[in-house]
Design a protein around this motif. Structure first.
Motif, PDB file in Angstrom:
ATOM      1  N   ASP A 121       0.812  -1.225   0.000  1.00 42.74           N
ATOM      2  CA  ASP A 121       0.000   0.000   0.000  1.00 42.74           C
ATOM      3  C   ASP A 121       0.839   1.266   0.000  1.00 42.74           C
ATOM      4  O   ASP A 121       0.355   2.334  -0.362  1.00 42.74           O
ATOM      5  CB  ASP A 121      -0.915   0.051   1.249  1.00 42.74           C
ATOM      6  N   TYR A 124       5.584   0.152  -2.307  1.00 39.32           N
ATOM      7  CA  TYR A 124       5.568  -0.201  -3.731  1.00 39.32           C
ATOM      8  C   TYR A 124       4.993   0.933  -4.595  1.00 39.32           C
ATOM      9  O   TYR A 124       5.693   1.427  -5.491  1.00 39.32           O
ATOM     10  CB  TYR A 124       4.851  -1.539  -3.985  1.00 39.32           C
ATOM     11  N   PRO A 125       3.761   1.413  -4.314  1.00 40.22           N
ATOM     12  CA  PRO A 125       3.219   2.459  -5.207  1.00 40.22           C
ATOM     13  C   PRO A 125       3.950   3.791  -5.128  1.00 40.22           C
ATOM     14  O   PRO A 125       4.072   4.487  -6.133  1.00 40.22           O
ATOM     15  CB  PRO A 125       1.757   2.603  -4.764  1.00 40.22           C
ATOM     16  N   THR A 126       4.460   4.170  -3.963  1.00 42.18           N
ATOM     17  CA  THR A 126       5.035   5.521  -3.863  1.00 42.18           C
ATOM     18  C   THR A 126       6.531   5.560  -4.154  1.00 42.18           C
ATOM     19  O   THR A 126       7.046   6.584  -4.594  1.00 42.18           O
ATOM     20  CB  THR A 126       4.799   6.154  -2.458  1.00 42.18           C
ATOM     21  N   LYS A 129       7.399   1.690  -7.638  1.00 41.36           N
ATOM     22  CA  LYS A 129       6.766   1.753  -8.966  1.00 41.36           C
ATOM     23  C   LYS A 129       7.315   2.940  -9.782  1.00 41.36           C
ATOM     24  O   LYS A 129       7.767   2.742 -10.916  1.00 41.36           O
ATOM     25  CB  LYS A 129       5.240   1.810  -8.809  1.00 41.36           C
ATOM     26  N   LYS A 173       5.965  -8.333  -9.701  1.00 43.96           N
ATOM     27  CA  LYS A 173       6.174  -6.877  -9.606  1.00 43.96           C
ATOM     28  C   LYS A 173       7.137  -6.382 -10.700  1.00 43.96           C
ATOM     29  O   LYS A 173       7.161  -5.201 -11.038  1.00 43.96           O
ATOM     30  CB  LYS A 173       6.755  -6.509  -8.239  1.00 43.96           C
TER      31      LYS A 173
END
Ligand SMILES: N[C@@H](CCC(=O)N[C@@H](CS)C(=O)NCC(=O)O)C(=O)O
Length: 205
Positions: A121, A124-126, A129, A173
């Motif tokens: 949450d 990875y996204p902030t 990625k 990923k």
């Protein structure tokens, strides 16, 4: 030729990039791995009580990035073009900073489920990625990471070693980033690196 001794825990962590660099360069060194139970006593004898440290004869070199950079120079993996050198420093620093963020979660008191959720949450996204997206673009059409005098450098080993961990743990990923994935695999296939991966102690992290 000085005697080299790399002192760390029995883990990949902040020492593994230097081990890859030594393996690539065929440089002899002692790979000392301190046991968990011995650490409280050993800590008192180690400069600033932190590892990794690299002993070069009787001189202690602290700080994993400084150690890896020094090893890269010994192994012929540090770019001689100044701009390439700066770019290689930048990516290795960025990767080390990201690893620090991940270590904060991994070694926290949280449960495995909570750690996984925080990675999914938040980290990875902030962090991961956007980094992978930029790296995918940067590596497209390039054989090696450095652009001015293209040749293999410690930056390529740093990318492959760190993201290789991701490939082993969460391969899905890396799937959206085929150029990054191919780069990670290309470096892992270099015979000296492949041999190190296959013969070095297997540790969980
Ligand atoms: N900035 C240092 C950080 C070193 C560090 O925090 N090392 C950890 C292991 S990854 C350590 O020695 N922990 C044991 C302790 O602090 O007692 C580096 O990159 O080498």
């Amino acid at each position: 030729m000085p005697q080299y001794k790399l002192i760390y825990f029995d883990a990949r962590g902040r020492a593994e990039l230097t081990r890859w660099i030594f393996a690539y360069g065929g440089i002899d060194y002692v790979d000392e791995r301190i046991k968990k139970e011995d650490w409280p006593e050993r800590k008192k004898t180690i400069f600033r009580g932190k590892v990794p440290v690299l002993m070069v004869d009787d001189t202690t070199v602290p700080e994993s990035r400084a150690i890896a950079r020094y090893a890269a120079k010994l192994a012929g993996l540090y770019p001689d073009d100044n701009l390439d050198a700066a770019l290689s420093d930048a990516i290795c620093d960025k990767i080390a900073d990201t690893a620090t963020e991940i270590y904060k979660i991994r070694f926290s008191e949280k449960t495995e489920e909570e750690k996984k959720k925080e990675f999914e949450d938040d980290i990875y996204p902030t962090v991961m990625k956007p980094f992978l997206e930029r790296l995918e673009k940067w590596l497209t059409g390039k054989e090696w990471f450095v652009p001015n005098k293209p040749q293999i450098s410690w930056a390529d080993l740093c990318i492959s070693q760190t993201l290789g961990t991701m490939l082993d743990k969460v391969p899905e990923k890396l799937e959206p980033y085929p150029t990054v994935l191919a780069h990670v695999q290309k470096i892992r296939e270099i015979p000296s690196i492949k041999n190190w991966i296959e013969t070095s102690p297997q540790t969980p992290f």
